[in-house]
Enzyme design. Sequence first.
Site, PDB file in Angstrom:
ATOM      1  CE  LYS A 124     123.302  19.281  51.236  1.00  0.00           C
ATOM      2  NZ  LYS A 124     122.692  19.404  52.565  1.00  0.00           N
ATOM      3  CG  ASP A 145     142.132  13.331  39.666  1.00  0.00           C
ATOM      4  OD1 ASP A 145     141.499  12.277  39.445  1.00  0.00           O
ATOM      5  OD2 ASP A 145     142.431  14.148  38.778  1.00  0.00           O
ATOM      6  CG  HIS A 195     121.580  17.005  55.335  1.00  0.00           C
ATOM      7  ND1 HIS A 195     122.100  18.145  55.929  1.00  0.00           N
ATOM      8  CD2 HIS A 195     120.533  17.433  54.581  1.00  0.00           C
ATOM      9  CE1 HIS A 195     121.393  19.197  55.570  1.00  0.00           C
ATOM     10  NE2 HIS A 195     120.439  18.804  54.744  1.00  0.00           N
ATOM     11  CG  HIS A 235     120.044  25.607  51.945  1.00  0.00           C
ATOM     12  ND1 HIS A 235     120.951  24.706  51.406  1.00  0.00           N
ATOM     13  CD2 HIS A 235     119.180  24.868  52.680  1.00  0.00           C
ATOM     14  CE1 HIS A 235     120.638  23.490  51.785  1.00  0.00           C
ATOM     15  NE2 HIS A 235     119.573  23.548  52.563  1.00  0.00           N
ATOM     16  CG  ASP A 278     136.597  36.171  68.666  1.00  0.00           C
ATOM     17  OD1 ASP A 278     135.498  36.759  68.746  1.00  0.00           O
ATOM     18  OD2 ASP A 278     137.140  35.603  69.630  1.00  0.00           O
ATOM     19  CE  LYS A 326     122.747  23.469  55.160  1.00  0.00           C
ATOM     20  NZ  LYS A 326     121.425  23.745  55.476  1.00  0.00           N
TER      21      LYS A 326
END
Length: 486
Positions: free
Chosen positions: A226, A231, A224, A404, A411, A406
């Site tokens: 991404k 380089d 899952h 979508h 603070d 997350k």
Amino acid sequence: MDIFYDLIKWLVVLIYWLLIANITYRILIKRRSIPSSMSWLLTIYIIPFIGIAIWFFFGELYLGKRQKKIAKKIWSISNTYLNKLKSYKYIFQIKNSEVATSLFQLCKHRQGIYGIKNNKITLLTNTQNTIEVLIRDIYSARNNIEMVFYIWKPGGIADDVAMALIDSAKRGVHCRLMLDSAGSVEFFRSPWFDIMKKSGIEIVEALKVSLIRIFLRRLDVRQHRKIILIDNYISYSGSMNLVDPYLFKQSSGVGQWIDLMTRIEGPVATAIGIIYSCDWEIETGFKILPKLPNKEMLKKKCNQNSSIQVIASGPGFPKNVIHQALLTAIYSARNELIMTTPYLVPSDDLLHAICTAAQRGVKVSIIIPLYHDSILVKWASRVFFSELLEAGVKIYQFKKGLLHSKSILIDQQLSLIGTVNLDMRSLWLNFEITLVIDDRKFSHHLSAIQKEYIDNSRLLDKNTWSMRAYWTRILEKIFYFLSPLL
């Protein structure tokens, strides 16, 4: 003949109860949470045979013999490489802000590395713009490009990324692409798979799905993450899959998917590269550890005011580290806690931590999508609303598409961004990545984005919620029973 049939009947009964006893034993010795253990026990005892089948498919965290063997040793090997990285003392942030200190110490002890400074961080909030920036970086690459995605769906601007990779491979850039077998099934069935392979791009189908593999390992453990690496200096991570937002799942009626990505220039790319190398080795058996950072280049862009920790979770990585990190982050909050998640099915510990934060005076807000692509998750999430609202948590339901993203903001100083949903699968099963960023300027940018989300949301009213229909309460209780299995 009757004796033979009686013998077969009793043999089946014996095997059935031996399986029940074996599974019961395994559930009890695993030290799962009590709700999870009770859900599994009720499933196997109440639903004959089918319950056993569900357990074998989804109850054990099992990757497969070869992958499990590699995963066990791979992180210790990577720690040896991390020790070499420690010689670059000036890229490590030994002292963090007050709110971030506990979380960074946890990550240091669990993963063996301090937070990394000397990075330039950019928050990307629009998928179309993110991919345009990415394509420019791909065309600028000189040595190597590595990517991993859960979903790559051909069509639209995703094809532009494919063409950029093909052109880069043809001019000698080493390109590697790892895609989850289930999430990217459309890619592997499309002409792009063969076209890109023939151009010289290495492509790995992660955690392959097939009828045979059903009996060899769990199929709901997914890749899952991404990640994009260019380089060994530019890195991307966040919630975005490689899709065209104007085309992806438009038939579901939830609108465009709203994502967040970070683009980072600096030595954190090496830490992320180590994670990518681990994933690549689990799938292929080959090590591709990144080169150590260029010291001269890093000295020119030293930033003393921020640092980043990279948390990798999943089979073979430090156990429960992301769950511990989330709990530590929530308990660190003193004034404000804002959480954005598409799927809200928290563990009991996380639910307790969130409610306790609100009850001790922290201003707690949770932003979730009003529209879901999963009926199961939609109803499972509703189960937790009453307890959260009673504790004083504000729940915002985003109306302008499927949110979508997350992210967690604490603070106005500490940010967590990555691929982890607040659900059981992300917390305990999948290969996930989270960036912990101790940077006030970056946090202010994230805060502005979260304010935009809130402005495009409706606030769930406690009194209105308490007057919901009785039949919905029954459904919520059913999904509460199922939530430990999701």
